[in-house]
Scaffold this motif. Structure first.
Motif, PDB file in Angstrom:
ATOM      1  N   ALA A  82       0.841  -1.189   0.000  1.00 10.39           N
ATOM      2  CA  ALA A  82       0.000   0.000   0.000  1.00 10.39           C
ATOM      3  C   ALA A  82       0.877   1.240   0.000  1.00 10.39           C
ATOM      4  CB  ALA A  82      -0.901   0.007   1.222  1.00 10.39           C
ATOM      5  N   LYS A  83       1.955   1.212   0.766  1.00  2.00           N
ATOM      6  CA  LYS A  83       2.816   2.372   0.894  1.00  2.00           C
ATOM      7  C   LYS A  83       4.217   1.906   1.221  1.00  2.00           C
ATOM      8  CE  LYS A  83       2.498   7.080   2.401  1.00  2.00           C
ATOM      9  NZ  LYS A  83       1.922   7.855   1.338  1.00  2.00           N
ATOM     10  N   LYS A  84       5.218   2.630   0.683  1.00  6.16           N
ATOM     11  CA  LYS A  84       6.620   2.290   0.944  1.00  6.16           C
ATOM     12  C   LYS A  84       7.307   3.459   1.621  1.00  6.16           C
ATOM     13  CE  LYS A  84       7.754  -1.040  -2.716  1.00  6.16           C
ATOM     14  NZ  LYS A  84       8.652  -1.303  -3.880  1.00  6.16           N
ATOM     15  N   TYR A  85       8.252   3.118   2.502  1.00  6.61           N
ATOM     16  CA  TYR A  85       9.073   4.126   3.164  1.00  6.61           C
ATOM     17  C   TYR A  85      10.527   3.676   3.063  1.00  6.61           C
ATOM     18  CZ  TYR A  85       4.479   4.577   5.342  1.00  6.61           C
ATOM     19  OH  TYR A  85       3.130   4.670   5.562  1.00  6.61           O
ATOM     20  N   VAL A  86      11.425   4.629   2.800  1.00  7.10           N
ATOM     21  CA  VAL A  86      12.859   4.346   2.790  1.00  7.10           C
ATOM     22  C   VAL A  86      13.496   5.123   3.935  1.00  7.10           C
ATOM     23  CG1 VAL A  86      15.017   4.529   1.513  1.00  7.10           C
ATOM     24  CG2 VAL A  86      12.905   3.897   0.315  1.00  7.10           C
ATOM     25  N   VAL A  87      14.192   4.409   4.798  1.00  8.64           N
ATOM     26  CA  VAL A  87      14.786   5.015   5.988  1.00  8.64           C
ATOM     27  C   VAL A  87      16.291   4.840   5.922  1.00  8.64           C
ATOM     28  CG1 VAL A  87      14.718   5.137   8.499  1.00  8.64           C
ATOM     29  CG2 VAL A  87      12.713   4.321   7.242  1.00  8.64           C
ATOM     30  N   THR A  88      17.028   5.918   6.081  1.00  2.00           N
ATOM     31  CA  THR A  88      18.479   5.872   5.981  1.00  2.00           C
ATOM     32  C   THR A  88      19.126   5.849   7.364  1.00  2.00           C
ATOM     33  OG1 THR A  88      18.506   8.288   5.808  1.00  2.00           O
ATOM     34  CG2 THR A  88      18.501   7.042   3.749  1.00  2.00           C
ATOM     35  N   ALA A  89      20.458   5.715   7.385  1.00  9.36           N
ATOM     36  CA  ALA A  89      21.203   5.584   8.636  1.00  9.36           C
ATOM     37  C   ALA A  89      20.937   6.753   9.577  1.00  9.36           C
ATOM     38  CB  ALA A  89      22.699   5.494   8.341  1.00  9.36           C
ATOM     39  N   ASN A  90      20.888   6.446  10.863  1.00  9.28           N
ATOM     40  CA  ASN A  90      20.676   7.428  11.930  1.00  9.28           C
ATOM     41  C   ASN A  90      19.293   8.074  11.881  1.00  9.28           C
ATOM     42  OD1 ASN A  90      23.376   7.124  12.953  1.00  9.28           O
ATOM     43  ND2 ASN A  90      24.062   8.327  11.192  1.00  9.28           N
ATOM     44  N   SER A  91      18.328   7.356  11.278  1.00  4.33           N
ATOM     45  CA  SER A  91      16.947   7.860  11.214  1.00  4.33           C
ATOM     46  C   SER A  91      15.995   6.821  11.785  1.00  4.33           C
ATOM     47  CB  SER A  91      16.552   8.190   9.771  1.00  4.33           C
ATOM     48  OG  SER A  91      17.379   9.201   9.239  1.00  4.33           O
ATOM     49  N   SER A  92      14.860   7.308  12.294  1.00  2.00           N
ATOM     50  CA  SER A  92      13.828   6.437  12.854  1.00  2.00           C
ATOM     51  C   SER A  92      12.515   6.674  12.128  1.00  2.00           C
ATOM     52  CB  SER A  92      13.625   6.727  14.347  1.00  2.00           C
ATOM     53  OG  SER A  92      14.792   6.442  15.084  1.00  2.00           O
ATOM     54  N   LEU A  93      11.758   5.603  11.938  1.00  2.00           N
ATOM     55  CA  LEU A  93      10.434   5.682  11.337  1.00  2.00           C
ATOM     56  C   LEU A  93       9.416   5.164  12.347  1.00  2.00           C
ATOM     57  CD1 LEU A  93       8.470   5.927   8.834  1.00  2.00           C
ATOM     58  CD2 LEU A  93       9.005   3.520   8.398  1.00  2.00           C
ATOM     59  N   HIS A  94       8.365   5.954  12.546  1.00  2.00           N
ATOM     60  CA  HIS A  94       7.276   5.527  13.435  1.00  2.00           C
ATOM     61  C   HIS A  94       5.970   5.664  12.681  1.00  2.00           C
ATOM     62  CE1 HIS A  94       4.754   4.911  16.902  1.00  2.00           C
ATOM     63  NE2 HIS A  94       4.149   6.060  16.689  1.00  2.00           N
ATOM     64  N   THR A  95       5.186   4.587  12.606  1.00  2.00           N
ATOM     65  CA  THR A  95       3.890   4.641  11.941  1.00  2.00           C
ATOM     66  C   THR A  95       2.816   4.196  12.903  1.00  2.00           C
ATOM     67  OG1 THR A  95       3.864   2.370  11.123  1.00  2.00           O
ATOM     68  CG2 THR A  95       5.011   3.997   9.780  1.00  2.00           C
ATOM     69  N   LEU A  96       1.624   4.775  12.751  1.00  2.00           N
ATOM     70  CA  LEU A  96       0.458   4.344  13.501  1.00  2.00           C
ATOM     71  C   LEU A  96      -0.279   3.296  12.681  1.00  2.00           C
ATOM     72  CD1 LEU A  96      -0.752   7.806  14.816  1.00  2.00           C
ATOM     73  CD2 LEU A  96       0.731   6.151  15.955  1.00  2.00           C
ATOM     74  N   THR A  97      -1.405   2.804  13.179  1.00  2.00           N
ATOM     75  CA  THR A  97      -2.151   1.782  12.450  1.00  2.00           C
ATOM     76  C   THR A  97      -2.701   2.336  11.134  1.00  2.00           C
ATOM     77  OG1 THR A  97      -4.060   2.377  13.788  1.00  2.00           O
ATOM     78  CG2 THR A  97      -2.769   0.486  14.491  1.00  2.00           C
ATOM     79  N   ASP A  98      -3.008   3.625  11.104  1.00  2.00           N
ATOM     80  CA  ASP A  98      -3.464   4.277   9.879  1.00  2.00           C
ATOM     81  C   ASP A  98      -2.241   4.576   9.019  1.00  2.00           C
ATOM     82  OD1 ASP A  98      -4.714   5.682   7.924  1.00  2.00           O
ATOM     83  OD2 ASP A  98      -5.101   7.473   9.133  1.00  2.00           O
TER      84      ASP A  98
END
Length: 331
Positions: free
Chosen positions: A217-233
């Motif tokens: 449905a959706k893609k995210y690219v996360v690089t070094a020294n980064s954080s990704l936080h997603t909710l249920t939506d």
């Protein structure tokens, strides 16, 4: 679509591995007795192709039944054949995203970590290292025989992935698929809410979230020294990318940090043994006077040994989990 409970996913995996207990089999059977959901996800094939496979499987069961059984009792056996085929296909539909871990795979291996224990270290067939945390389970094959290296995570873990550009490393966790070539990161997917927390320490990580009828449905690219936080939506407003600020907390209880500053070689050898589950053989103190400065964090055993050997002008050989250093020294 009704979500499959995490404990049922886990039981499916144990069923595939042939390790279900009687109590667990009863739980799985009870779940199958529930009403069917109105919708199913499918992955990697079109709906028509999957319908065709279902029809063929049921027709095969019916034909085999009529050709093999005498007239008496055929009807009862026919009902059983069709029911069994449908049950098997239902299991395939539900379990396919979770059990199809690796092309050409062999029986899955389970690793578990319970709350309150020390972090559990798991060394995978490709020498990648996984540090299981919290109440977590990792499922992986005995060998990565296909074109990818695929595992399933329930819970949280710190990953140190061996680099292999020809064979991407894929982690399935809840509704998310995480793909890397070689990097280190901490991944946590809450089994209750489905929220994802990804902290990338080195390299680059791609995360994809499933949607109805399609893999992504959706893609995210996360690089070094980064954080990704997603909710249920999955709406953009529910996604946050920020700098990693808790490296010490993320690596606590692991042997991730391999940054040595003027460290005695004998101490470094001991750290190698603890982290990689190896043993140095035949060492009689030749490198006692050697001190080494090197950052071997997030490096494989092979790369770490090459760098260590170069620093003391030695050579090395690995046989099974035994290492022998020869030559060189410090004067």
């Amino acid at each position: 679509m009704a979500n499959i409970p995490e404990n049922i996913k886990f039981l499916m995996l144990k069923w595939r591995a042939g390790s279900l207990t009687e109590a667990e089999r009863s739980l799985l059977d009870a779940w199958y007795e529930q009403e069917l959901p109105e919708e199913l996800y499918w992955y990697g094939e079109t709906e028509e192709m999957l319908k065709g496979r279902m029809l063929h499987a049921v027709e095969t069961a019916v034909n085999e039944d009529f050709s093999a059984e005498p007239h008496k009792g055929r009807y009862r056996k026919l009902v059983w054949s069709v029911t069994a085929a449908a049950a098997a296909l239902l299991l395939f539909f539900f379990a396919y995203p979770y059990l199809g871990l690796n092309e050409g795979r062999v029986d899955a291996v389970l690793a578990e970590h319970k709350v309150g224990q020390e972090v559990t270290k798991v060394i995978l067939p490709d020498q990648s290292i996984v540090w299981l945390k919290g109440n977590s389970t990792l499922t992986y094959p005995k060998t990565f025989a296909g074109k990818t290296r695929e595992v399933e995570l329930i819970g949280e873990a710190l990953f140190e992935i061996s680099k292999d550009k020809s064979k991407p490393f894929i982690i399935r966790s809840g509704d998310y698929t995480t793909q890397v070539l070689g990097t280190s990161f901490n991944l946590k997917v809450d089994r209750q809410t489905g929220e994802l927390n990804l902290d990338v320490l080195t390299g680059k990580v791609e995360v994809a979230k499933k949607s109805k009828g399609m893999v992504v449905a959706k893609k995210y690219v996360v690089t070094a020294n980064s954080s990704l936080h997603t909710l249920t939506d999955v709406a953009a407003k529910s996604v946050e990318i920020r700098p990693v600020t808790t490296v010490g907390e993320l690596t606590k209880g692991t042997e991730y940090d391999m940054n040595f500053v003027s460290q005695p070689v004998e101490d470094i050898m001991k750290r190698f043994e603890e982290k990689f589950n190896v043993t140095f053989e035949g060492y009689t103190g030749e490198y006692r006077s050697c001190n080494v400065t090197a950052d071997l964090t997030d490096q494989s055993l092979e790369t770490s040994l090459k760098l260590l050997s170069l620093s003391i002008n030695a050579t090395y050989k690995i046989k099974d989990q035994t290492i022998r250093l020869t030559g060189g020294g410090c004067f």
